[in-house]
Design a protein around this motif. Structure first.
Motif, PDB file in Angstrom:
ATOM      1  N   ALA A  87      -4.027  13.733  -6.198  1.00  0.00           N
ATOM      2  CA  ALA A  87      -4.335  15.148  -6.470  1.00  0.00           C
ATOM      3  C   ALA A  87      -4.760  15.919  -5.232  1.00  0.00           C
ATOM      4  O   ALA A  87      -5.783  16.595  -5.221  1.00  0.00           O
ATOM      5  CB  ALA A  87      -5.406  15.256  -7.563  1.00  0.00           C
ATOM      6  N   ARG A  88      -3.921  15.852  -4.181  1.00  0.00           N
ATOM      7  CA  ARG A  88      -4.140  16.696  -3.006  1.00  0.00           C
ATOM      8  C   ARG A  88      -2.823  17.348  -2.619  1.00  0.00           C
ATOM      9  O   ARG A  88      -1.754  16.885  -2.991  1.00  0.00           O
ATOM     10  CB  ARG A  88      -4.665  15.869  -1.820  1.00  0.00           C
ATOM     11  CG  ARG A  88      -6.106  15.410  -1.958  1.00  0.00           C
ATOM     12  CD  ARG A  88      -6.546  14.617  -0.738  1.00  0.00           C
ATOM     13  NE  ARG A  88      -5.816  13.370  -0.614  1.00  0.00           N
ATOM     14  CZ  ARG A  88      -5.474  12.803   0.555  1.00  0.00           C
ATOM     15  NH1 ARG A  88      -5.756  13.414   1.699  1.00  0.00           N
ATOM     16  NH2 ARG A  88      -4.846  11.653   0.581  1.00  0.00           N
ATOM     17  N   TRP A  89      -2.923  18.448  -1.879  1.00  0.00           N
ATOM     18  CA  TRP A  89      -1.756  19.048  -1.246  1.00  0.00           C
ATOM     19  C   TRP A  89      -1.813  18.752   0.248  1.00  0.00           C
ATOM     20  O   TRP A  89      -2.890  18.579   0.816  1.00  0.00           O
ATOM     21  CB  TRP A  89      -1.693  20.560  -1.487  1.00  0.00           C
ATOM     22  CG  TRP A  89      -2.947  21.315  -1.158  1.00  0.00           C
ATOM     23  CD1 TRP A  89      -3.946  21.687  -2.007  1.00  0.00           C
ATOM     24  CD2 TRP A  89      -3.350  21.776   0.151  1.00  0.00           C
ATOM     25  NE1 TRP A  89      -4.952  22.355  -1.332  1.00  0.00           N
ATOM     26  CE2 TRP A  89      -4.610  22.422  -0.004  1.00  0.00           C
ATOM     27  CE3 TRP A  89      -2.781  21.716   1.416  1.00  0.00           C
ATOM     28  CZ2 TRP A  89      -5.288  22.993   1.067  1.00  0.00           C
ATOM     29  CZ3 TRP A  89      -3.457  22.276   2.492  1.00  0.00           C
ATOM     30  CH2 TRP A  89      -4.689  22.915   2.315  1.00  0.00           C
ATOM     31  N   VAL A  90      -0.643  18.670   0.867  1.00  0.00           N
ATOM     32  CA  VAL A  90      -0.537  18.423   2.307  1.00  0.00           C
ATOM     33  C   VAL A  90       0.470  19.406   2.886  1.00  0.00           C
ATOM     34  O   VAL A  90       1.580  19.546   2.366  1.00  0.00           O
ATOM     35  CB  VAL A  90      -0.083  16.975   2.610  1.00  0.00           C
ATOM     36  CG1 VAL A  90       0.066  16.768   4.115  1.00  0.00           C
ATOM     37  CG2 VAL A  90      -1.082  15.969   2.048  1.00  0.00           C
ATOM     38  N   ARG A  91       0.079  20.085   3.964  1.00  0.00           N
ATOM     39  CA  ARG A  91       0.984  20.984   4.689  1.00  0.00           C
ATOM     40  C   ARG A  91       1.300  20.369   6.046  1.00  0.00           C
ATOM     41  O   ARG A  91       0.383  20.007   6.783  1.00  0.00           O
ATOM     42  CB  ARG A  91       0.347  22.367   4.866  1.00  0.00           C
ATOM     43  CG  ARG A  91       0.295  23.194   3.581  1.00  0.00           C
ATOM     44  CD  ARG A  91      -0.274  24.591   3.842  1.00  0.00           C
ATOM     45  NE  ARG A  91      -0.058  25.471   2.700  1.00  0.00           N
ATOM     46  CZ  ARG A  91       1.015  26.231   2.515  1.00  0.00           C
ATOM     47  NH1 ARG A  91       1.972  26.237   3.447  1.00  0.00           N
ATOM     48  NH2 ARG A  91       1.146  26.991   1.454  1.00  0.00           N
ATOM     49  N   MET A  92       2.589  20.266   6.373  1.00  0.00           N
ATOM     50  CA  MET A  92       3.021  19.649   7.623  1.00  0.00           C
ATOM     51  C   MET A  92       3.991  20.567   8.338  1.00  0.00           C
ATOM     52  O   MET A  92       4.935  21.070   7.734  1.00  0.00           O
ATOM     53  CB  MET A  92       3.710  18.306   7.340  1.00  0.00           C
ATOM     54  CG  MET A  92       2.879  17.288   6.599  1.00  0.00           C
ATOM     55  SD  MET A  92       3.811  15.764   6.241  1.00  0.00           S
ATOM     56  CE  MET A  92       4.884  16.345   4.905  1.00  0.00           C
ATOM     57  N   THR A  93       3.781  20.773   9.624  1.00  0.00           N
ATOM     58  CA  THR A  93       4.711  21.545  10.439  1.00  0.00           C
ATOM     59  C   THR A  93       5.560  20.585  11.257  1.00  0.00           C
ATOM     60  O   THR A  93       5.046  19.910  12.159  1.00  0.00           O
ATOM     61  CB  THR A  93       3.969  22.494  11.385  1.00  0.00           C
ATOM     62  OG1 THR A  93       3.118  23.360  10.626  1.00  0.00           O
ATOM     63  CG2 THR A  93       4.953  23.346  12.183  1.00  0.00           C
ATOM     64  N   PRO A  94       6.853  20.451  10.942  1.00  0.00           N
ATOM     65  CA  PRO A  94       7.690  19.523  11.715  1.00  0.00           C
ATOM     66  C   PRO A  94       7.921  20.039  13.124  1.00  0.00           C
ATOM     67  O   PRO A  94       8.098  21.238  13.346  1.00  0.00           O
ATOM     68  CB  PRO A  94       8.999  19.476  10.915  1.00  0.00           C
ATOM     69  CG  PRO A  94       9.038  20.767  10.167  1.00  0.00           C
ATOM     70  CD  PRO A  94       7.614  21.130   9.871  1.00  0.00           C
ATOM     71  N   THR A  95       7.903  19.114  14.082  1.00  0.00           N
ATOM     72  CA  THR A  95       8.260  19.434  15.458  1.00  0.00           C
ATOM     73  C   THR A  95       9.721  19.041  15.653  1.00  0.00           C
ATOM     74  O   THR A  95      10.090  17.882  15.451  1.00  0.00           O
ATOM     75  CB  THR A  95       7.378  18.663  16.446  1.00  0.00           C
ATOM     76  OG1 THR A  95       6.011  19.012  16.225  1.00  0.00           O
ATOM     77  CG2 THR A  95       7.760  18.995  17.877  1.00  0.00           C
ATOM     78  N   GLU A  96      10.563  20.007  16.031  1.00  0.00           N
ATOM     79  CA  GLU A  96      11.994  19.756  16.113  1.00  0.00           C
ATOM     80  C   GLU A  96      12.573  20.277  17.426  1.00  0.00           C
ATOM     81  O   GLU A  96      12.091  21.285  17.976  1.00  0.00           O
ATOM     82  CB  GLU A  96      12.711  20.388  14.920  1.00  0.00           C
ATOM     83  CG  GLU A  96      12.221  19.811  13.594  1.00  0.00           C
ATOM     84  CD  GLU A  96      12.944  20.327  12.376  1.00  0.00           C
ATOM     85  OE1 GLU A  96      12.691  19.804  11.282  1.00  0.00           O
ATOM     86  OE2 GLU A  96      13.771  21.258  12.515  1.00  0.00           O
TER      87      GLU A  96
END
Length: 322
Positions: A87-96
């Motif tokens: 029961a958590r949210w995760v935000r990830m910014t991909p490095t591309e």
């Protein structure tokens, strides 16, 4: 052709160099490790109808990152949004770089709240497994055990009930085999349970243009089906084509995964099957990213907070739009 070959060789060399140095990262849980598509052929960049655009193994990151399940691409923020089975949210910014996934930038996490405003906890109430987003409506989160769909205007805010009765749609539902896949857009919607389709008991429901809803018996490729493959996530192309991620596991064969496309007219297309020696784990999240004439797919694995499993994030591109 020469340029493409040079890039494949250069990328394979980068993967090899990072793999060799991985031993020095073993005690550092904030380092992201690049992973190849095929550990026995580092230059391999294609599988089925997909081209591989890189992948990473994500450690705990000092925030106990793990258990990732549902996954979505948020074009507005340029981030991948996931939920976890605690029961958590995760935000990830991909490095591309040149569309290749080579690392992660910003990463943050927070608790999903209950209707009472308190953080959800425990498997009975907090086993969040599926995620979907409607720009004018909000985030839909599907839960197992206490089978339900809640709507969050913002994932850090308070939820409301969606009013969808999953027991009525999919009865009977086993406690740990609930809603694993949920996706939709202005043209179509799909819901899938974590179970194999059986005679008279479909595992998915597909709706087109709100005019018709039909049962859909979604099947993985035979190699995955024979190992007990079940849906674990889905996402939707702009034209209403549903892409379904399947996961399998057996003690003898380990993990397997596959992605299958179901067009609005029912046409079924197998896009890819991942089995060892390809890089594979317990994949439970799939996100579509459409940009111009290019369609990218991300898949993420659920490590179950176990030292014997990994959190993998991998990126692919459709060779041809479906």
């Amino acid at each position: 052709m020469m340029r493409a070959t040079w890039w494949a060789i250069a990328f394979a060399a980068l993967v090899l160099a990072l793999a060799i140095s991985a031993h020095s990262w073993a005690q550092n849980d904030t380092e992201v490790r690049v992973v190849p598509l095929d550990s026995t052929d580092l230059a391999r960049q294609n599988i089925g109808k997909l081209n591989y655009l890189g992948g990473v193994q994500i450690p705990r990151m000092g925030q106990n990152i793990g258990g990732l399940s549902g996954l979505r691409w948020d074009a507005e923020s340029g981030q991948l949004i996931a939920i976890t089975d605690d029961a958590r949210w995760v935000r990830m910014t991909p490095t591309e770089l040149n569309s290749q996934l080579i690392g992660l930038g910003e990463l943050s996490t927070g608790s999903l709240l209950g209707i009472d405003g308190e953080p959800l906890s425990g498997k009975a109430a907090g086993d969040s497994e599926s995620l979907s987003h409607y720009p004018d409506f909000g985030w839909l989160v599907g839960f197992e055990r206490d089978h339900r769909i809640w709507v969050y205007e913002d994932l850090s805010g308070l939820p409301e009930s969606s009013g969808i009765d999953l027991d009525e749609l999919f009865r009977p539902i086993e406690p740990n085999s609930g809603l694993e896949a949920m996706a939709g857009n202005e043209f179509a919607e799909i819901l899938c349970m974590e179970r194999k389709a059986e005679q008279g008991r479909a595992n998915c429901r597909y709706a087109l243009n709100e005019a018709s809803t039909r049962e859909l018996s979604a099947e993985p490729p035979k190699a995955i089906s024979d190992l007990g493959g079940v849906p674990t996530d889905a996402d939707m192309l702009d034209d209403g084509t549903a892409l379904i991620l399947f996961r399998s596991w057996s003690r003898a064969d380990g993990n397997g995964a596959a992605i299958v496309a179901y067009a609005a007219d029912g046409t079924r297309t197998e896009l890819a099957t991942l089995r060892p020696p390809l890089t594979v784990d317990n994949f439970e999240g799939l996100a579509v990213r459409e940009e111009g004439d290019r369609t990218f797919l991300y898949i993420v694995s659920d490590d179950n907070f176990s030292s014997s499993q990994r959190t993998l994030l991998m990126k692919f591109e459709l060779k041809e739009r479906q």
